[in-house]
Scaffold this active site. Sequence first.
Site, PDB file in Angstrom:
ATOM      1  N   GLY A  11       0.852  -1.203   0.000  1.00  0.00           N
ATOM      2  CA  GLY A  11       0.000   0.000   0.000  1.00  0.00           C
ATOM      3  C   GLY A  11       0.876   1.236   0.000  1.00  0.00           C
ATOM      4  N   GLY A  14       0.013   5.196  -1.193  1.00  0.00           N
ATOM      5  CA  GLY A  14      -0.986   6.009  -0.519  1.00  0.00           C
ATOM      6  C   GLY A  14      -0.370   7.210   0.185  1.00  0.00           C
ATOM      7  CD  GLN A  15      -2.732  11.496   4.036  1.00  0.00           C
ATOM      8  OE1 GLN A  15      -3.548  10.719   4.494  1.00  0.00           O
ATOM      9  NE2 GLN A  15      -2.622  12.734   4.462  1.00  0.00           N
ATOM     10  CG  ASP A  37      -0.620   0.730  -3.931  1.00  0.00           C
ATOM     11  OD1 ASP A  37      -0.451   1.411  -2.896  1.00  0.00           O
ATOM     12  OD2 ASP A  37      -1.721   0.646  -4.533  1.00  0.00           O
ATOM     13  CB  ILE A  38      -4.012  -2.814  -5.603  1.00  0.00           C
ATOM     14  CG1 ILE A  38      -4.848  -3.744  -6.468  1.00  0.00           C
ATOM     15  CG2 ILE A  38      -4.692  -1.480  -5.387  1.00  0.00           C
ATOM     16  CD1 ILE A  38      -6.148  -4.197  -5.805  1.00  0.00           C
ATOM     17  CB  ILE A  53      -3.000  -6.969   0.481  1.00  0.00           C
ATOM     18  CG1 ILE A  53      -2.550  -7.584   1.809  1.00  0.00           C
ATOM     19  CG2 ILE A  53      -4.407  -6.431   0.597  1.00  0.00           C
ATOM     20  CD1 ILE A  53      -1.176  -8.107   1.845  1.00  0.00           C
ATOM     21  CE1 TYR A 142      -9.372   2.535   8.041  1.00  0.00           C
ATOM     22  CE2 TYR A 142     -10.122   4.088   9.714  1.00  0.00           C
ATOM     23  CZ  TYR A 142      -9.103   3.546   8.947  1.00  0.00           C
ATOM     24  OH  TYR A 142      -7.822   4.015   9.102  1.00  0.00           O
ATOM     25  CE  LYS A 146      -6.996   0.509   9.723  1.00  0.00           C
ATOM     26  NZ  LYS A 146      -5.756  -0.003   9.156  1.00  0.00           N
TER      27      LYS A 146
HETATM   28  P1  NAD Z   1      -4.412   5.523   1.383  1.00  0.00           P
HETATM   29  O1  NAD Z   1      -5.816   5.194   1.017  1.00  0.00           O
HETATM   30  O2  NAD Z   1      -3.864   6.836   0.994  1.00  0.00           O
HETATM   31  O3  NAD Z   1      -3.432   4.400   0.828  1.00  0.00           O
HETATM   32  C1  NAD Z   1      -3.749   3.031   0.861  1.00  0.00           C
HETATM   33  C2  NAD Z   1      -3.032   2.355  -0.289  1.00  0.00           C
HETATM   34  O4  NAD Z   1      -3.400   0.980  -0.284  1.00  0.00           O
HETATM   35  C3  NAD Z   1      -3.407   2.930  -1.658  1.00  0.00           C
HETATM   36  O5  NAD Z   1      -2.247   3.285  -2.389  1.00  0.00           O
HETATM   37  C4  NAD Z   1      -4.170   1.790  -2.344  1.00  0.00           C
HETATM   38  O6  NAD Z   1      -3.952   1.738  -3.738  1.00  0.00           O
HETATM   39  C5  NAD Z   1      -3.579   0.576  -1.631  1.00  0.00           C
HETATM   40  N1  NAD Z   1      -4.472  -0.569  -1.671  1.00  0.00           N
HETATM   41  C6  NAD Z   1      -5.825  -0.595  -1.543  1.00  0.00           C
HETATM   42  N2  NAD Z   1      -6.283  -1.838  -1.668  1.00  0.00           N
HETATM   43  C7  NAD Z   1      -5.200  -2.632  -1.875  1.00  0.00           C
HETATM   44  C8  NAD Z   1      -5.037  -4.022  -2.068  1.00  0.00           C
HETATM   45  N3  NAD Z   1      -6.091  -4.866  -2.132  1.00  0.00           N
HETATM   46  N4  NAD Z   1      -3.783  -4.515  -2.238  1.00  0.00           N
HETATM   47  C9  NAD Z   1      -2.721  -3.688  -2.220  1.00  0.00           C
HETATM   48  N5  NAD Z   1      -2.818  -2.350  -2.070  1.00  0.00           N
HETATM   49  C10 NAD Z   1      -4.052  -1.831  -1.871  1.00  0.00           C
HETATM   50  O7  NAD Z   1      -4.276   5.295   2.950  1.00  0.00           O
HETATM   51  P2  NAD Z   1      -3.188   5.963   3.941  1.00  0.00           P
HETATM   52  O8  NAD Z   1      -3.765   7.232   4.414  1.00  0.00           O
HETATM   53  O9  NAD Z   1      -1.859   5.951   3.325  1.00  0.00           O
HETATM   54  O10 NAD Z   1      -3.276   4.944   5.151  1.00  0.00           O
HETATM   55  C11 NAD Z   1      -2.302   3.934   5.345  1.00  0.00           C
HETATM   56  C12 NAD Z   1      -2.676   3.146   6.581  1.00  0.00           C
HETATM   57  O11 NAD Z   1      -2.743   4.016   7.717  1.00  0.00           O
HETATM   58  C13 NAD Z   1      -4.039   2.458   6.494  1.00  0.00           C
HETATM   59  O12 NAD Z   1      -3.990   1.222   7.143  1.00  0.00           O
HETATM   60  C14 NAD Z   1      -4.948   3.389   7.248  1.00  0.00           C
HETATM   61  O13 NAD Z   1      -6.038   2.718   7.789  1.00  0.00           O
HETATM   62  C15 NAD Z   1      -4.012   3.899   8.333  1.00  0.00           C
HETATM   63  N6  NAD Z   1      -4.441   5.195   8.867  1.00  0.00           N
HETATM   64  C16 NAD Z   1      -4.413   6.313   8.087  1.00  0.00           C
HETATM   65  C17 NAD Z   1      -4.861   7.518   8.605  1.00  0.00           C
HETATM   66  C18 NAD Z   1      -4.857   8.780   7.775  1.00  0.00           C
HETATM   67  O14 NAD Z   1      -5.301   9.826   8.266  1.00  0.00           O
HETATM   68  N7  NAD Z   1      -4.365   8.754   6.542  1.00  0.00           N
HETATM   69  C19 NAD Z   1      -5.323   7.590   9.925  1.00  0.00           C
HETATM   70  C20 NAD Z   1      -5.352   6.422  10.695  1.00  0.00           C
HETATM   71  C21 NAD Z   1      -4.892   5.234  10.155  1.00  0.00           C
END
Ligand code: NAD
Length: 323
Positions: A11, A14-15, A37-38, A53, A142, A146
Amino acid sequence: MTEQTKILVIGANGQLGTELTLALQEQYGYEQVITSDIHPPKQQHALFEPLNILDKERLTALVEKHEITDVYLLAAILSAKGEQNPMLTWQVNIDGLMHVLELARDGKVKKIFWPSSIAVFGTTTPKQNTPQETITSPTTMYGISKLSGERLCAYYAQKFGVDVRSIRYPGLIGYKALPGGGTTDFAVEIYHKALEGEVYHCFLKEDTVLPLMYMPDAVRATIELMQAEEDGISVRSSYNLAGFSCSPRDITEVIQKSMSDFDAVYEPDFRQKIADSWPNSIDDQQAQEDWGWKPEFDLQAMTEDMLLNLKKQKEAVSAANIS
Ligand code: NAD
């Protein structure tokens, strides 16, 4: 230890993954960090392998091919998006975690980082200074995934000795990548709109106070937890972690200090209900005690850094378009 660590970030586009990958490369070396990543990356800044994943065979093959020791499992469906597709949210967030935990149980990987979230709390959780151990009554798929994930991590650690570490991140704010469908996305979007000279239409009420954290703090916390001595880790479900707490109006007012023309209007949608079920502030004393956690950025410091860096990014894009 550092030379032998070989990392797989799942992943990674992502952000959080975008920023964490850069920090891991800096710590361990470019070649030591494999990203996956997907979706393919927008910019190739790391060694990349496509991976869903949910495909355990491919995951196992990648772990073996690259002799992975540490997995950072970031792939997830986030809070707001998750409400549109609860079944997929459960599958990605839980089946994905089980695949990685099972690899560790089989001795194929040594250490796992898996993020949880303040979404594990709910309307009946104490809202102020929410303790590490308290009522968890999530109301979103969600949050439910978690919370289940936290219990799975604690179970695999206790029962099979799996070295899995986790943080309940607050809402994360950064300038290097756009957020992926969470309830705190407003706290990133607002800075982009300010620099575009537009009014920001915020999807939460102006006085909705939520726990937030600037990305450099979140990335540092993650790496510090992963590098902490194993016997100091007393929480195997997930650590509470605090940065600062503020409302959309607080962010607007801090931006207005340097951009007096900026304004926001508040038009709450379905995400208001999600935000209302989350804490206002977090007690992270356990993280402080166990691995020395201390945040560096407050709202003012983060705003200055966000505006400075987003401005630089905009100027770089304009310069590239001209040449
Ligand atoms: P995001 O949505 O920006 O990134 C998630 C990534 O996972 C994406 O690039 C997506 O393409 C990839 N993805 C989705 N499904 C997939 C799959 N089946 N196989 C492989 N890759 C896949 O999320 P983020 O903000 O980067 O968050 C990362 C982690 O941190 C997550 O577990 C999220 O729950 C946790 N989190 C984030 C925040 C936040 O504010 N951003 C807050 C609390 C927890």
